[in-house]
Design a protein around this motif. Structure first.
Motif, PDB file in Angstrom:
ATOM      1  N   GLY A  26      -5.381 -40.328 -71.917  1.00 51.02           N
ATOM      2  CA  GLY A  26      -4.104 -40.337 -71.797  1.00 51.02           C
ATOM      3  C   GLY A  26      -3.255 -38.890 -71.889  1.00 51.02           C
ATOM      4  O   GLY A  26      -2.072 -38.692 -71.628  1.00 51.02           O
ATOM      5  N   PRO A  68      -1.601 -49.291 -71.221  1.00 49.84           N
ATOM      6  CA  PRO A  68      -2.113 -48.149 -72.354  1.00 49.84           C
ATOM      7  C   PRO A  68      -3.566 -47.626 -71.796  1.00 49.84           C
ATOM      8  O   PRO A  68      -3.890 -48.076 -70.856  1.00 49.84           O
ATOM      9  N   GLN A  69      -3.870 -46.381 -72.203  1.00 48.50           N
ATOM     10  CA  GLN A  69      -4.923 -45.654 -71.630  1.00 48.50           C
ATOM     11  C   GLN A  69      -6.188 -46.250 -72.437  1.00 48.50           C
ATOM     12  O   GLN A  69      -6.124 -47.030 -73.260  1.00 48.50           O
ATOM     13  N   HIS A 114      -6.881 -46.554 -76.294  1.00 49.75           N
ATOM     14  CA  HIS A 114      -6.103 -47.330 -76.871  1.00 49.75           C
ATOM     15  C   HIS A 114      -6.768 -48.332 -77.478  1.00 49.75           C
ATOM     16  O   HIS A 114      -7.566 -49.155 -76.811  1.00 49.75           O
ATOM     17  N   ASP A 156      -5.837 -51.581 -77.891  1.00 44.76           N
ATOM     18  CA  ASP A 156      -5.574 -52.570 -77.629  1.00 44.76           C
ATOM     19  C   ASP A 156      -6.411 -53.082 -76.111  1.00 44.76           C
ATOM     20  O   ASP A 156      -6.257 -54.228 -75.873  1.00 44.76           O
ATOM     21  N   VAL A 157      -6.732 -52.087 -75.371  1.00 42.44           N
ATOM     22  CA  VAL A 157      -7.400 -52.037 -74.201  1.00 42.44           C
ATOM     23  C   VAL A 157      -8.382 -53.315 -74.018  1.00 42.44           C
ATOM     24  O   VAL A 157      -8.324 -54.111 -73.064  1.00 42.44           O
ATOM     25  N   HIS A 162      -5.486 -54.254 -64.522  1.00 40.02           N
ATOM     26  CA  HIS A 162      -5.190 -53.128 -65.182  1.00 40.02           C
ATOM     27  C   HIS A 162      -5.860 -51.778 -64.599  1.00 40.02           C
ATOM     28  O   HIS A 162      -7.210 -51.622 -64.831  1.00 40.02           O
ATOM     29  N   ASP A 217      -6.556 -48.514 -65.140  1.00 36.50           N
ATOM     30  CA  ASP A 217      -6.498 -47.282 -66.302  1.00 36.50           C
ATOM     31  C   ASP A 217      -6.370 -45.719 -65.596  1.00 36.50           C
ATOM     32  O   ASP A 217      -5.900 -45.012 -66.514  1.00 36.50           O
ATOM     33  N   GLY A 267      -2.731 -45.589 -64.886  1.00 31.71           N
ATOM     34  CA  GLY A 267      -1.926 -45.985 -66.207  1.00 31.71           C
ATOM     35  C   GLY A 267      -0.896 -47.050 -65.985  1.00 31.71           C
ATOM     36  O   GLY A 267       0.066 -46.908 -66.462  1.00 31.71           O
ATOM     37  N   THR A 307      -2.585 -59.567 -78.654  1.00 35.88           N
ATOM     38  CA  THR A 307      -2.761 -58.537 -78.172  1.00 35.88           C
ATOM     39  C   THR A 307      -2.004 -58.078 -76.779  1.00 35.88           C
ATOM     40  O   THR A 307      -1.253 -57.383 -76.441  1.00 35.88           O
ATOM     41  N   VAL A 348       1.322 -55.643 -75.921  1.00 37.40           N
ATOM     42  CA  VAL A 348       1.312 -54.870 -74.830  1.00 37.40           C
ATOM     43  C   VAL A 348       2.266 -55.020 -73.701  1.00 37.40           C
ATOM     44  O   VAL A 348       3.099 -54.153 -73.250  1.00 37.40           O
ATOM     45  N   HIS A 398       5.856 -52.794 -72.553  1.00 36.21           N
ATOM     46  CA  HIS A 398       5.978 -51.980 -71.322  1.00 36.21           C
ATOM     47  C   HIS A 398       6.906 -52.717 -70.189  1.00 36.21           C
ATOM     48  O   HIS A 398       7.182 -52.136 -69.243  1.00 36.21           O
TER      49      HIS A 398
END
Length: 474
Positions: free
Chosen positions: A112, A297-298, A301, A303-304, A336, A338, A341, A432, A436, A440
């Motif tokens: 990121g 998230p990138q 991260h 959490d991804v 998602h 990535d 982003g 999680t 997230v 956001h």
């Protein structure tokens, strides 16, 4: 069949998460310098076909040239080069390649930390045609020629028609790009390349071609000259040893005709949203394409991996039934992305707008109410793990190895994310995703592409959440 066996006792074998391999499948790649170039060599059987991906770093590109990158790609794909007409180049392309193309890539680095702005040449060719194909590729890199104004006007006319058709027919991506443009620098550049505003510029340049022709030519040539710095290039190759040796010699010749300059970046300006939009884009259609987009998230991260398991379940257990099966949309889901982003929900060829936007807004409530079992999570793990276990084919390997290398998506990071995915539990996945989403969701944008009539009807029901409507086509 035995009469002693009851059909209810017969069961098909079922894949379990425990059956998955301990690590994802990696592309066998070596990275080494060839002169001033960084070259990836992918050890994948290609059966006499050779695949090239040549990637140029656009860091330092003057800000005014970004909008002209699609026109440069058009010139490579549809114009002449090195003193030869388009017809001559097209004949050579057909004779010695199985395809030669040029396009842009805009990615977020896995950490990121930066936006990667790249321009890509790709080509495939047989062993026996490799020398001719490499000469053709060199002619296009060094000598793409936009000065044939008759041909350039034809290309601009084709581009205008493609934009007019694409923005309407591919309404889902039109809506996604438009909603995301103020949420990330990567999305802003993607919108710059193809949007209703871009179409208006192309319309002006095409309708008044004589006025704009010299400017179009000038900007294409500026980009061509900008790329001729050997430090900008990273290359991925899959194919035979003989062709690789020839390619190495060709790179030495190309390097001698390129500059050797440090790559200093000039980061394009990015204007994030000051107010989060709810917009409608009106075009000639009878259905709707709805999107809701928020930051995400990138890749690095932690959490991804678990976040993506919940995304998988949300797509198949919530959005598809609510919007596709109940609402009769042609398709629906959540992704998602990535590389940009963002997280986006979408519907495709949808007869409804108000109901679909309500379903998007209800995603958090749906997830919060779930009491998933480990069987549910394992289903998501197995469905997600297929990306890590796809067969490695040479064309895909050539492009994918390069993308992972440039983005910093290392084998170690892939293994780390894969292990975290396999360890998912109902509690960890749910917590999680909600964490997230809550972080956001306050920065959520909405865009719907549909007819002006359907957008007006939706606004009568949306009240304070009505959409600001503009036209797609001039």
């Amino acid at each position: 069949w035995s009469s002693d066996v009851c059909s209810s006792d017969l069961k098909l074998p079922q894949l379990k998460a425990s059956d998955l391999p301990a690590n994802p499948r990696h592309i066998p790649t070596t990275v080494a310098p060839v002169g001033a170039f960084t070259v990836l060599r992918n050890d994948v059987f290609a059966n006499g076909v050779n695949y090239f991906e040549l990637d140029a770093d656009l860091a330092g590109l003057p800000a005014d040239l970004y909008a002209w990158l699609p026109r440069f790609c058009d010139a490579v794909n549809k114009m002449g080069a090195a003193g030869q007409s388009f017809a001559q180049i097209a004949e050579r392309r057909a004779a010695c390649t199985g395809g030669l193309w040029c396009y842009t890539n805009i990615w977020r680095h896995a950490t990121g930390s930066q936006t990667l702005r790249r321009l890509r040449f790709g080509m495939k060719t047989l062993d026996g045609e490799a020398d001719n194909a490499l000469r053709l590729l060199g002619d296009l890199i060094f000598g793409v020629d936009p000065r044939d104004k008759t041909r350039l006007q034809d290309v601009m006319t084709q581009t205008r028609a493609a934009y007019r058709t694409g923005l309407v027919n591919d309404g889902m991506n039109t809506a996604r790009r438009h909603a995301a443009r103020g949420l990330s620098p990567e999305a802003a550049l993607e919108e710059l390349f193809l949007s209703p505003a871009t179409l208006r510029t192309v319309e002006e340049q095409t309708n008044q071609f004589d006025k704009h022709a010299d400017s179009i030519i000038h900007h294409i040539e500026r980009i061509r000259e900008f790329l001729l710095n050997r430090r900008r290039w990273t290359i991925s190759f899959t194919g035979s040893d003989k062709v690789f040796a020839a390619f190495q010699r060709q790179l030495g010749e190309w390097s001698a005709h390129m500059r050797d300059e440090p790559v200093a970046d000039i980061v394009p300006a990015f204007s994030p949203y000051t107010a989060l939009p709810r917009e409608g884009l009106a075009g000639p259609m009878t259905v709707a394409y709805c999107t809701q987009v928020m930051p995400a998230p990138q890749l690095t991260h932690p959490d991804v991996p678990l976040f993506r398991l919940a995304v998988y379940l949300a797509r198949f257990d919530y959005l598809l039934p609510e919007i596709r099966f109940k609402g009769n949309a042609y398709g629906a889901g959540v992704v998602h992305d990535d590389s940009q982003g963002v997280l986006y929900q979408f519907s495709y060829r949808d007869p409804h707008i108000v109901e679909t936007l309500a379903a998007f807004a209800g995603l958090r409530e749906y997830i919060a109410a779930q009491n998933w079992s480990q069987t549910d999570i394992d289903r998501a793990i197995i469905g997600s793990a297929k990306e890590a276990e796809k067969p490695i084919r040479p064309a895909d390997a050539t492009a994918l190895a390069l993308a992972r290398y440039l983005r910093g998506f290392t084998n170690a990071l892939r293994e780390q994310n894969y292990a975290a995915t396999l360890a998912g539990t109902p509690k960890s996945v749910k917590e999680t995703f909600l964490r997230v989403l809550d972080a956001h969701a306050p920065r959520t944008a909405v865009c719907v592409v549909s007819s002006r009539e359907k957008l007006a009807e939706a606004n009568r029901h949306l009240g304070a959440q009505a959409l600001d409507v503009a036209d797609i086509l001039p």
